[in-house]
Scaffold this motif. Structure first.
Motif, PDB file in Angstrom:
ATOM      1  N   THR A 165       0.995  -1.340   0.112  1.00 36.54           N
ATOM      2  CA  THR A 165       0.630  -0.426   0.168  1.00 36.54           C
ATOM      3  C   THR A 165       0.499   1.381  -0.402  1.00 36.54           C
ATOM      4  O   THR A 165       1.914   1.504   0.641  1.00 36.54           O
ATOM      5  CB  THR A 165      -1.073   0.117   0.964  1.00 36.54           C
ATOM      6  OG1 THR A 165      -1.174  -0.817   1.156  1.00 36.54           O
ATOM      7  CG2 THR A 165      -2.186   0.888   1.320  1.00 36.54           C
ATOM      8  N   THR A 167       0.969   5.417  -0.189  1.00 32.27           N
ATOM      9  CA  THR A 167       0.052   6.946   0.708  1.00 32.27           C
ATOM     10  C   THR A 167       0.288   7.967   0.070  1.00 32.27           C
ATOM     11  O   THR A 167       1.146   8.425  -0.386  1.00 32.27           O
ATOM     12  CB  THR A 167      -0.324   6.794   1.763  1.00 32.27           C
ATOM     13  OG1 THR A 167      -0.366   5.649   2.961  1.00 32.27           O
ATOM     14  CG2 THR A 167      -1.208   7.821   2.526  1.00 32.27           C
ATOM     15  N   MET A 193      -8.948   4.083  -1.770  1.00 34.72           N
ATOM     16  CA  MET A 193      -8.979   3.724  -0.742  1.00 34.72           C
ATOM     17  C   MET A 193      -8.372   5.613  -0.111  1.00 34.72           C
ATOM     18  O   MET A 193      -7.068   6.039   0.244  1.00 34.72           O
ATOM     19  CB  MET A 193      -8.264   2.970   0.438  1.00 34.72           C
ATOM     20  CG  MET A 193      -8.765   3.588   1.837  1.00 34.72           C
ATOM     21  SD  MET A 193     -10.190   3.217   2.576  1.00 34.72           S
ATOM     22  CE  MET A 193     -10.173   3.629   3.877  1.00 34.72           C
ATOM     23  N   TYR A 195      -9.063   9.171   1.965  1.00 35.91           N
ATOM     24  CA  TYR A 195      -9.834   9.375   3.440  1.00 35.91           C
ATOM     25  C   TYR A 195      -8.999  11.208   4.060  1.00 35.91           C
ATOM     26  O   TYR A 195      -7.858  11.312   3.437  1.00 35.91           O
ATOM     27  CB  TYR A 195      -9.498   8.044   4.224  1.00 35.91           C
ATOM     28  CG  TYR A 195      -7.498   8.089   4.861  1.00 35.91           C
ATOM     29  CD1 TYR A 195      -6.601   7.082   3.114  1.00 35.91           C
ATOM     30  CD2 TYR A 195      -6.989   8.376   5.568  1.00 35.91           C
ATOM     31  CE1 TYR A 195      -5.817   6.973   3.638  1.00 35.91           C
ATOM     32  CE2 TYR A 195      -5.539   8.124   5.884  1.00 35.91           C
ATOM     33  CZ  TYR A 195      -4.972   7.570   5.182  1.00 35.91           C
ATOM     34  OH  TYR A 195      -3.499   7.260   4.865  1.00 35.91           O
ATOM     35  N   ASN A 209      -4.631   5.726  -0.320  1.00 29.40           N
ATOM     36  CA  ASN A 209      -4.106   4.923  -0.260  1.00 29.40           C
ATOM     37  C   ASN A 209      -4.341   4.198  -1.458  1.00 29.40           C
ATOM     38  O   ASN A 209      -5.429   3.630  -2.223  1.00 29.40           O
ATOM     39  CB  ASN A 209      -4.461   3.491   0.467  1.00 29.40           C
ATOM     40  CG  ASN A 209      -4.058   4.262   2.095  1.00 29.40           C
ATOM     41  OD1 ASN A 209      -3.307   5.077   1.743  1.00 29.40           O
ATOM     42  ND2 ASN A 209      -4.146   3.554   3.297  1.00 29.40           N
TER      43      ASN A 209
HETATM   44  C1  LIG Z   1      -3.034   3.817   4.382  1.00 30.91           C
HETATM   45  O1  LIG Z   1      -2.084   3.292   4.430  1.00 30.91           O
HETATM   46  C2  LIG Z   1      -1.219   3.349   5.081  1.00 30.91           C
HETATM   47  C3  LIG Z   1       0.090   2.807   5.091  1.00 30.91           C
HETATM   48  O2  LIG Z   1       0.466   1.378   4.825  1.00 30.91           O
HETATM   49  C4  LIG Z   1      -1.923   3.212   6.252  1.00 30.91           C
HETATM   50  O3  LIG Z   1      -1.022   2.677   7.081  1.00 30.91           O
HETATM   51  C5  LIG Z   1      -3.409   3.203   6.889  1.00 30.91           C
HETATM   52  O4  LIG Z   1      -3.692   3.120   7.939  1.00 30.91           O
HETATM   53  C6  LIG Z   1      -4.157   3.132   5.427  1.00 30.91           C
HETATM   54  N1  LIG Z   1      -5.128   4.238   5.456  1.00 30.91           N
HETATM   55  C7  LIG Z   1      -6.515   3.341   5.487  1.00 30.91           C
HETATM   56  C8  LIG Z   1      -7.332   4.598   5.835  1.00 30.91           C
HETATM   57  O5  LIG Z   1      -6.742   2.011   4.753  1.00 30.91           O
END
Ligand SMILES: *[C@@H]1O[C@H](CO)[C@@H](O)[C@H](O)[C@H]1NC(C)=O
Ligand SMILES: *[C@@H]1O[C@H](CO)[C@@H](O)[C@H](O)[C@H]1NC(C)=O
Length: 434
Positions: A165, A167, A193, A195, A209
């Motif tokens: 993932t 960001t 995603m 946010y 993300n």
């Molecule tokens: C987005 O990705 C980051 C890094 O992997 C993670 O820490 C975070 O929880 C994610 N946020 C959401 C809302 O999925």
């Protein structure tokens, strides 16, 4: 925050002008009335800015809930209200907002989605039953600059086949407006995603993300994150994907790629085998002959092995092995020695095969001959017996041989006796010379 006091002539004139327009200046040099706010505020077009501000009144003046405050902007000699709090009600021009507790002396404001027209000098005014004052100390000068900020894309280790993932974070923080974040690039099967996170001061940061499983083919390809603001300004950040993967090998023999696993060489030949590793990060490559390291390399993705003036001892199993932290790849090439002068040996070996095939044939022939002979003898014997039974005493040449070897006078039993006796006699014959 620091106190900035701008006392340039223009500002002073502006105060006089504004005071004139708004009337009711009732504090000469305004003792006790002070405002603390940045003198210059920079904001990028389309982005948001948060400007902390405090103001004070003399200790004998009490701010009540009826106190109204306002921020106004000078525009071409006139003053335009941009935000206010009147009778506990807040109003805004849609981009400039009061955000603090006014009755507590907080004149902080935000500008969201800044436009070029927001640039200029701003003044803060307070009105109550007894006081009506425009703070003259500081007139924040808002400057709207080019939108140059970029989103940021987080970095993460990308490994082939492992979901990851990333960001993307939009530049700036805003309370009211929400930028749009989008991704582009050739990574497939991605999940998005979007946010936002609300911070202590009430501002929000915006994130997106992207979750995907990188493949080897994604290595080196670009991934873009684009942020589009409400003012239609947009900005893009690029990240070149660095996907790590385990090695795969290619082998060339005399510069020709080959999938062959055997190579035939002859005496005096020179042969160059090159082994290429495709891997990320770089692999350590080794050529082995049987289980012995012949040559090794850690800094290049290719390694070559040359056998010059080949002799039979060069033949054997050669193995190229490439290894990085994600895996190992191996390829084997058998070098077979073949000398043209050995073809004589080849012929003799063909003869052996021929002989091997002929052997049974000869035996068969021999057997047939023996059989034919035996038949003939038998026939002759039978004829003899019918003619004269007594001639049977001389019926075998073999017997005659026995006669010669054995001094014992042959009796009828000796000649036509049982095989046991015959063999006994034979033993005697063998023992005879002793
Ligand atoms: C987005 O990705 C980051 C890094 O992997 C993670 O820490 C975070 O929880 C994610 N946020 C959401 C809302 O999925
Ligand atoms: C306030 O001024 C300081 C220095 O003059 C500057 O670094 C800061 O960015 C300013 N704050 C805002 C919100 O513009």
């Amino acid at each position: 925050m620091r106190v900035v006091k701008i006392r340039v002539l223009m500002d002073f004139l502006a105060i006089i002008l504004m005071a004139h327009l708004w009337g009711n200046i009732n504090c000469q040099m305004f003792p006790g009335y002070e405002i603390k706010v940045n003198g210059t505020v920079h904001v990028q077009r389309g982005l948001c800015v948060r400007v902390p501000c405090t103001f004070s009144v003399p200790s004998d003046v009490r701010l009540t809930r009826y106190t109204s405050v306002s921020w106004s902007k000078f525009i071409q000699g006139s003053v335009q209200l941009v935000a206010s709090r009147v009778n506990s009600k807040y109003s805004s021009n849609g981009r400039f907002y009061l955000i603090g507790d006014v009755t507590g002396g907080d004149c902080s404001f935000i500008i969201e989605g800044a436009m070029d027209t927001d640039a200029g000098l701003y003044s803060f005014r307070i009105e109550d039953k007894e006081i009506k004052l425009t703070y003259p100390d500081v007139l924040p000068n808002v400057r709207v600059t080019e939108f140059t900020e970029k989103p940021t894309i987080s970095s993460a280790r990308l490994v082939e086949g492992k979901e990851v993932t990333l960001t993307c974070t939009s530049p700036g923080r805003c309370q009211k407006v929400t930028p749009e974040i989008s991704w582009s690039g050739k990574v497939s099967d991605r999940r998005l995603m979007n946010y936002n996170l609300t911070h202590e001061d009430g501002s929000r940061s915006f994130h997106s993300n992207i979750t995907f499983t990188p493949g080897k083919s994604d290595n080196g390809s670009p991934l873009y994150c684009t942020v589009t603001l409400q003012t239609e300004e947009s900005t893009t950040e690029k990240q070149t994907l660095n996907v790590e993967y385990s090695p795969s090998l290619a082998i060339t023999i005399e510069d020709k790629e080959t999938n062959e696993t055997t190579v035939t060489v002859k005496n005096g030949d020179t042969i160059t085998m090159r082994c290429y590793a495709d891997s990320n990060p770089k692999a350590s490559i080794t050529w082995y002959k049987e289980d012995t390291v012949v040559t090794q390399d850690r800094s290049f993705q290719t390694i070559s092995l040359t056998l010059t003036n080949v002799t039979p001892s060069d033949a054997g199993r050669f193995l190229c092995s490439a290894e990085n932290e994600h895996g190992v790849a191996r390829r084997t090439v058998h070098i077979i020695y073949h000398n043209p002068s050995d073809s004589i040996m080849d012929k003799s070996s063909t003869n052996i095969i021929l002989l091997a095939a002929l052997g049974p044939l000869c035996l068969l022939l021999l057997a047939l001959l023996v059989y034919a002979y035996w038949r003939k003898r038998k026939k002759k014997l039978m004829n003899a017996e019918t003619e004269d039974p007594y001639t049977s005493l001389r019926r075998s040449d073999i017997t005659s041989v026995y006669d010669v070897l054995q001094p014992m006078t042959p009796t009828e039993t000796n000649i036509i006796g049982s095989p046991e006796e015959a063999s006994h006699d034979y033993e005697n014959v063998q023992k005879q010379p002793k």
